[in-house]
Design a protein around this motif. Structure first.
Motif, short mmCIF file in Angstrom:
data_model
loop_
_atom_site.label_atom_id
_atom_site.label_comp_id
_atom_site.label_asym_id
_atom_site.label_seq_id
_atom_site.Cartn_x
_atom_site.Cartn_y
_atom_site.Cartn_z
N ASP A 283 0.84 -1.10 -0.02
CA ASP A 283 -0.03 -0.09 -0.03
C ASP A 283 0.89 1.27 -0.07
OD1 ASP A 283 1.08 0.07 2.63
OD2 ASP A 283 -0.76 0.79 3.49
N VAL A 284 2.10 1.14 -0.19
CA VAL A 284 3.04 2.16 -0.30
C VAL A 284 2.74 3.35 -1.54
CG1 VAL A 284 5.34 3.06 -0.92
CG2 VAL A 284 4.98 0.97 0.51
N THR A 285 2.46 2.74 -2.62
CA THR A 285 1.72 3.88 -3.50
C THR A 285 0.97 3.01 -4.63
OG1 THR A 285 3.82 3.52 -4.86
CG2 THR A 285 3.47 5.71 -3.33
N GLY A 286 0.05 3.57 -5.31
CA GLY A 286 -0.56 2.82 -6.37
C GLY A 286 -1.52 1.75 -5.95
N SER A 287 -2.16 0.95 -7.07
CA SER A 287 -3.21 0.16 -6.83
C SER A 287 -3.34 -1.03 -7.95
CB SER A 287 -4.50 0.82 -6.43
OG SER A 287 -5.06 1.19 -7.68
N SER A 288 -3.84 -1.92 -7.61
CA SER A 288 -4.15 -2.85 -8.70
C SER A 288 -4.49 -2.39 -9.99
CB SER A 288 -4.76 -4.28 -8.38
OG SER A 288 -6.19 -3.66 -8.00
N ALA A 289 -5.25 -1.31 -10.03
CA ALA A 289 -5.71 -0.39 -11.13
C ALA A 289 -4.38 -0.24 -12.08
CB ALA A 289 -6.38 0.78 -10.81
N HIS A 290 -3.34 0.05 -11.56
CA HIS A 290 -2.08 0.26 -12.34
C HIS A 290 -1.79 -1.01 -13.26
CE1 HIS A 290 -1.36 3.56 -9.38
NE2 HIS A 290 -1.00 4.24 -10.39
N VAL A 291 -2.12 -2.34 -12.67
CA VAL A 291 -1.73 -3.47 -13.26
C VAL A 291 -2.85 -3.63 -14.37
CG1 VAL A 291 -1.20 -6.04 -12.93
CG2 VAL A 291 -0.58 -4.42 -11.13
N THR A 292 -4.08 -3.50 -13.89
CA THR A 292 -5.15 -3.81 -14.80
C THR A 292 -4.96 -2.71 -16.07
OG1 THR A 292 -6.43 -4.14 -13.12
CG2 THR A 292 -7.60 -3.82 -15.27
N HIS A 293 -4.48 -1.42 -15.78
CA HIS A 293 -4.61 -0.33 -16.85
C HIS A 293 -3.35 -1.18 -17.88
CE1 HIS A 293 -4.12 2.96 -19.30
NE2 HIS A 293 -3.06 3.17 -18.89
N VAL A 294 -2.30 -1.53 -17.34
CA VAL A 294 -1.18 -1.92 -18.16
C VAL A 294 -1.60 -3.23 -18.92
CG1 VAL A 294 1.19 -2.99 -18.29
CG2 VAL A 294 0.76 -1.08 -16.80
N LEU A 295 -2.26 -4.23 -18.62
CA LEU A 295 -2.79 -5.43 -19.47
C LEU A 295 -3.59 -5.21 -20.33
CD1 LEU A 295 -3.10 -7.96 -16.21
CD2 LEU A 295 -1.10 -7.50 -17.89
N ARG A 296 -4.76 -3.94 -20.27
CA ARG A 296 -5.66 -3.60 -21.11
C ARG A 296 -5.04 -2.95 -22.03
NH1 ARG A 296 -10.38 -1.76 -16.89
NH2 ARG A 296 -11.13 -3.94 -16.49
N GLU A 297 -4.09 -2.02 -21.81
CA GLU A 297 -3.25 -1.18 -22.66
C GLU A 297 -2.51 -2.10 -23.90
OE1 GLU A 297 -0.49 2.70 -22.34
OE2 GLU A 297 0.06 0.95 -21.23
#
Length: 404
Positions: A283-297
């Protein structure tokens, strides 16, 4: 005697050493070897190490049950070096201690055990009765006041031990392997009680343990000991998320179980033909939304096949292992390669390859320094962003160490 300590420290070790002389043909034992360490007032501080690391000897230096061979130990402003038993008595009155084997008096009831240190301290009968009642209410044993230890469960015995240790209103509570003899559920209850002692009474708690789960559950900071030395020191979350020493990595692995072993990977590869990667979660920074975004991209699908997210110092931490595939189920598609590169920009990634082209994980190099590695927020590099919840998994939604 009054002694200078680092601001905020209630216990300070400075080059403290304890050497036990040789017996017979054996060699001398350096149980504690040049430890410099501050424990702050009001924190829960963990000291962890394998058997023989020196952790129990270190804690016995705090209440002078053992004396230093060299160096100093300062407790609440008093340097214990060379103090007589008479001068140690008021220092020890401010220190409570609980033990692995409870150390209750079998001939006394619960009330009698809790009252014992008050009798020694010369409290009146009326004051003793009031204090015992208050303590038994606090630890949840008011209905066991007249029961003898032989009729109590292990958890109840340890609660009596905690009540007895709190009897004289100490500033410091030492817990030496206090949960080692208890089952997991009872351990959880006792650790919760120690948190209440710290939070509600403001008492500094020093936990000596060989169980990283104990550190994970309750400690604010932790020192890792090996061969009498402190080899790693820092915030519990940072030590878990970025262990620097081999011994610390071994302890972390026993507590998290969130990354697949070689055997588990072999099983996963028989069921999943895509690219298998393990991504860090905190929980330092970011969230799984970053991972999801990369995969979708990159047009890549990610499926959780293994993982575990737990709490360290009341913050989520762990990892997820994903199978990555492109539109037609290929794990070696260039889009998957690009997605893995993109994931490395937002989190820590271990690439296990595919069933057809497996990759072996390369362990991080161990620190070669013999000095303790102190992890402080001011001198740590800015961590990479990691997912901490969202479409790929909730911090509390996965069972640790399960392959799917």
């Amino acid at each position: 005697m009054p002694a200078a300590t680092t601001s905020g420290a209630i216990i300070s070790f400075r080059e403290a050493a304890k050497v036990f002389p040789a017996r017979g043909r054996g060699a001398e034992v350096r149980a504690v070897d040049g430890v410099t360490l501050d424990i702050r007032a009001g924190e829960i501080f963990g000291v962890i190490g394998y058997s023989g690391a020196g952790k129990s000897t270190l804690v016995r230096l705090v209440n002078a049950l053992e004396t230093t061979t060299s160096g100093t130990v300062v407790v609440d402003g008093t340097d214990l070096t060379g103090l007589s038993e008479a001068r140690l008595r008021p220092v020890r009155a401010g220190i409570g201690m609980i033990f692995q084997q409870f150390n209750l008096l079998s001939s006394r009831t619960v009330t009698g055990n809790v009252a014992y240190p008050l009798e020694v301290a010369g409290w009146s009968k009326t004051r003793r009765r009031e204090r015992v009642r208050e303590l038994l209410d606090f630890v949840g044993l008011a209905d066991k006041a007249d029961v003898y230890p032989s009729k109590l469960s292990g958890g109840q015995k340890q609660r009596v031990g905690i009540a007895r240790a709190l009897a004289t209103n100490p500033k410091i509570l030492l817990a030496d392997e206090a949960t080692s003899a208890l089952d997991p559920e009872t351990t959880h209850d006792v650790l919760g009680l120690l948190q209440r002692v710290n939070r509600e009474l403001g008492i500094t708690v020093v936990v000596i343990t060989h169980e990283m789960d104990v550190v994970r559950s309750v400690c604010h900071r932790v020192a890792v000991m090996e061969h009498g030395k402190v080899v790693e020191l820092g915030d519990a979350y940072q030590v878990f998320s970025d262990p620097r020493q081999d011994v610390t990595r071994r302890f972390v692995a026993t507590a998290l179980k969130d990354r697949p072993s070689a055997e588990v990977l072999a099983r996963l590869r028989t069921r999943h033909t895509g690219r298998i990667v393990t991504v860090g979660v905190d929980d330092v920074t970011g969230s799984s939304a970053h991972v999801t975004h990369v995969l979708r991209e990159h047009g890549v699908d990610g499926t959780i096949v293994f993982g575990g997210i737990t709490e360290v110092a009341e913050r989520p931490y762990g990892s997820l292992t994903l199978e990555l595939v492109a539109d037609h189920g290929a794990g070696d598609d260039p889009r998957v390669e690009a997605a893995v590169a993109g994931l490395r920009a937002v989190t820590d990634v271990v690439d296990h390859g595919t069933a057809r082209d497996p990759l072996e994980a390369v362990p991080a190099p161990a620190s070669r320094s013999t000095e303790p590695v102190e992890q402080a927020k001011s001198d740590l590099p800015t961590p990479r962003r990691r997912p901490g919840g969202g479409p790929l998994g909730s911090p509390t939604g996965l069972v640790e160490g399960n392959d799917l």
